[in-house]
Design an enzyme around this catalytic site. Structure first.
Site, short mmCIF file in Angstrom:
data_model
loop_
_atom_site.label_atom_id
_atom_site.label_comp_id
_atom_site.label_asym_id
_atom_site.label_seq_id
_atom_site.Cartn_x
_atom_site.Cartn_y
_atom_site.Cartn_z
N SER A 1 0.87 -1.33 0.14
CA SER A 1 0.26 -0.08 -0.04
C SER A 1 0.77 1.19 -0.02
CB SER A 1 -1.00 -0.03 1.30
OG SER A 1 -1.96 1.05 1.15
N GLU A 2 0.71 2.09 -1.03
CA GLU A 2 1.63 3.09 -1.23
C GLU A 2 1.80 4.28 -0.24
OE1 GLU A 2 -0.83 2.46 -3.33
OE2 GLU A 2 -1.86 4.48 -4.07
N ASN A 3 0.96 4.30 0.81
CA ASN A 3 1.08 5.02 1.92
C ASN A 3 2.09 4.55 3.03
OD1 ASN A 3 -1.00 3.35 2.37
ND2 ASN A 3 -1.51 4.17 4.28
#
Lengths: 233, 218, 233, 218
Positions: free
Chosen positions: D46-48
């Site tokens: 998840s790119e966060n």
């Protein structure tokens, strides 16, 4: 997690695919935090013509220094070298090419390579031989040099602990160049002091996520000290 | 009399301020850590990845995983942190270090410094010196004023290959404290017993001499 | 360590020096990991004309969203916005300028700002509106866009724990943009859940070394959840 | 019959391989996580700042500090790691993700994708989509084959502002599996009960139709 089990049981497996004339990055600062067994294995295999990217080049008989005994390094990219007689000889005779790179630029070139950044501007080296032939540019009255990133066929790092999925943590200043080098290799091999089960390393404090690591091998380390300095009271 | 290495370090220690983050180069600069004024807190950064470098270890506490940028075994103070080389030079290049002290072969009145390479001699590399001089907000150079042949190392223009340009602000030598302002070295202080004439003779660079040049006080 | 004691006891002290028309970076992803009290204090102070750099812009009545109520943001630089009606209104009416930046480019621009890198090449946005007016270059057959770095007058971050010297650790995905933002402010303020003594945080696992942090304040956090999703069995 | 959103996700799950690191976009792509084949291990990024995203939490385990890129509360699997957004996109931009699945408004036969902006409508931003499409080695687009008016979204040339160029490799729609090869979409599979003629009609792009186009198997 079968698909993420990265532990190998021999140095042969760890270095499988490493061949002559490849580019190899090796973690460590001086003799601190170097993948001792992996370097020794390259020596044993006799793989030559290597372009080696590492901050230093070891000492006579230890670390990358042993690769000089069989002339395995064709090109050395480092920030500081010459701690050993053999290096000096091969450097001066021209048997080995040496490309000196400022330490911070070296670290950033490797970090950029792993991060998909092909080039960046840095103030380091502007107005010196390091900037010769390179593009320069001014931002807000300060001068910068354009530097291109580094990647490698193999990245060899040393970590303190790994889990079987390749998540790594380093210890104290043995971290140094290892985290960036781990990101910049087509194949990254981590030689570690201890291998634990997934979940044993706190996910909040993993230095190198397993996505960067292809193979993990448990090594034994001499941890030779280069400058033994003791407090004199 | 000309200052000893220790005295140069001691004089530089007067430039420290409470709460400074400081990077010390190899040689005389390293000695500055021995002279931090009492009651003052300073943190030393070692560019291999340590903020909060302490003194040398004992035989009992020596740890091969804990070295400084000179590859010497060290300790870490309370509140220290370890990080990667990329983070370390992000810190340096980003201008977060308050003071950098380093040695040099030559400096010149354009603020240039030569400290890493003598043609004809074996070149070992620049290590982190080029990053440090290109980035520090505040650089003090610790060096001998002249070489053994009596030739000045404080020059109009450096002869040796440069480490960095337009970066030197202050120079502390065995003879004097110099500050670079508008293309000339200003003679701020002289070593005890050293005359302004002695310093003039050994300074090739343009030298601005104020009316009163006090002796250094220790 | 007196010289490194960075704890302040009021939000007034924490934001001292923040004035109209400054550039402020604010950590967080959505409402996760935002410095709630510092944002609230900007609202209370009524400081306006701000250029705000943050991945998102909060929601109506919470996070950066509250700054819209008094039109305090002149320019918003973010990757994803418009989760609130007030934002939409000010955006469409032109009261507020919005500069959309790809998330990874935003993160890297901030990281570069803190790291003394004025510009870098990235593949992101090549061939799109993001690349309009920007220099592009080809490396190894792939196209890249030159992006310049960001810095700020004030950087406001949220951390889990700080020691009094400003060393920070973050928790889970509340880390997000906070570590880079901490490095890129002339003055960096950390609002944290807990303040401990130096030495209580393991030096091996500090996310943000204290050198980047000027002030630390203990906050209380509502930690509002934006998308409450629960497993349905 | 045209596939449901769940069926599109299920078909895409057949592209997963053991040991893959995968980034799933918002919408249909998110559903792919529900169809990982038994015995296969896949890690979701998840790119966060999370590698190893797990399922949604229970009321008891919900944690506001643990969300995904869609800002939904999630959990982390054993062996997960957290990191900063800069590290997360270093991972993405550096080509370390094996597979990226994302939605789109339009794709075209040049491999371009439009997924973030419809002129005249409120622009919310590209989030991480431009980074993902510029960097992924392997991109699968999950989308409807045509809009409600029956207009093709598989085009010769995208009409909407682009998210990225020359990046799409494979497209799974409610009607077909398409692979882009040398400037034309190759029709690899069709949805059960959907004819090649149906697909041709709703495809504006150049379409290469092999002699035999099998129905998708689930």
């Amino acid at each position: 997690m079968a698909g993420f089990y990265k532990v190998v049981n021999s140095y042969d497996e760890a270095l499988q695919g490493l061949t002559h004339n490849m580019t190899v990055m090796v973690g460590g600062f001086g003799l601190c935090g170097i993948p001792e067994g992996l370097i020794k294995k390259i020596y044993d295999l006799g793989i030559g013509g290597l372009t080696c990217i590492s901050n230093n080049a070891g000492v006579d008989g230890f670390g990358l220094g042993i690769l000089l005994e069989k002339n395995q390094i064709k090109t050395m990219i480092a920030s500081y070298v010459g701690e050993n007689a053999l290096f000096e000889k091969q450097f001066l005779s021209g048997e080995m090419e040496v490309k000196l790179t400022p330490q911070g630029t070296l670290a950033e070139k490797i970090r950029a390579g792993g991060a998909g950044i092909p080039a960046f501007f840095t103030p380091t080296g502007y107005g010196t031989v390091v900037a010769e032939g390179k593009e320069t540019r001014e931002y807000n009255g300060k001068h910068y040099v354009l530097e291109e990133s580094f990647t490698a066929d193999f990245s060899l790092v040393k970590a303190w602990k790994a889990d079987t999925m390749g998540n790594l943590i380093y210890r104290e200043t043995a971290r140094n160049f290892n985290p960036m080098i781990a990101t910049a290799g087509k194949i990254t091999v981590a030689e570690v002091e201890e291998i634990v089960e997934p979940g044993e390393l706190d996910p909040n404090f993993i230095h190198t996520p397993g996505i960067y690591v292809d193979r993990v091998i448990k090594g034994t380390f001499e941890k030779r000290i280069e400058q033994r300095t003791i407090k004199t009271i | 009399m000309a200052l000893s290495r220790e005295q140069i370090a001691q004089r530089i220690s007067q430039e420290l301020k409470d709460g400074y983050y400081v990077n010390l180069g190899i040689g005389i600069p390293t000695l500055v850590a021995n002279y931090v004024p009492k009651g003052m807190d300073v943190l030393f950064q070692s560019e291999n990845g340590l903020l909060g470098m302490g003194e040398f270890p004992t035989e009992e506490t020596i740890d091969p995983d804990l070295i400084n940028a000179g590859k010497q075994t060290v300790t870490a103070v309370t509140g220290a942190s370890y990080f990667s080389s990329a983070e370390s030079f992000a810190m340096i290049r980003g201008g977060h270090i308050d003071l950098t002290v380093l040695g040099a072969f030559e400096v010149d009145q354009k603020g240039n410094i030569a400290s890493w390479m003598i043609p004809g001699k074996l070149v070992k590399g620049m290590g982190g010196a080029m990053d440090l001089v290109a980035s520090a907000r505040n650089i003090i150079v610790a060096m001998a004023h002249a070489n053994k042949q009596g030739e000045s190392k404080i020059l109009k223009s450096c002869n040796l290959p440069l480490t960095g340009v337009h970066c030197v602000r202050k120079v502390v030598t065995d003879l004097a404290v110099l500050e670079l302002r508008e293309g000339a070295f200003h003679l701020l202080e002289r070593a005890p017993g050293v005359s302004v004439e002695d310093i003039k003779k050994l300074t090739e660079a343009d030298l601005y001499i104020p009316e009163h040049v006090p002796e250094m006080a220790f």
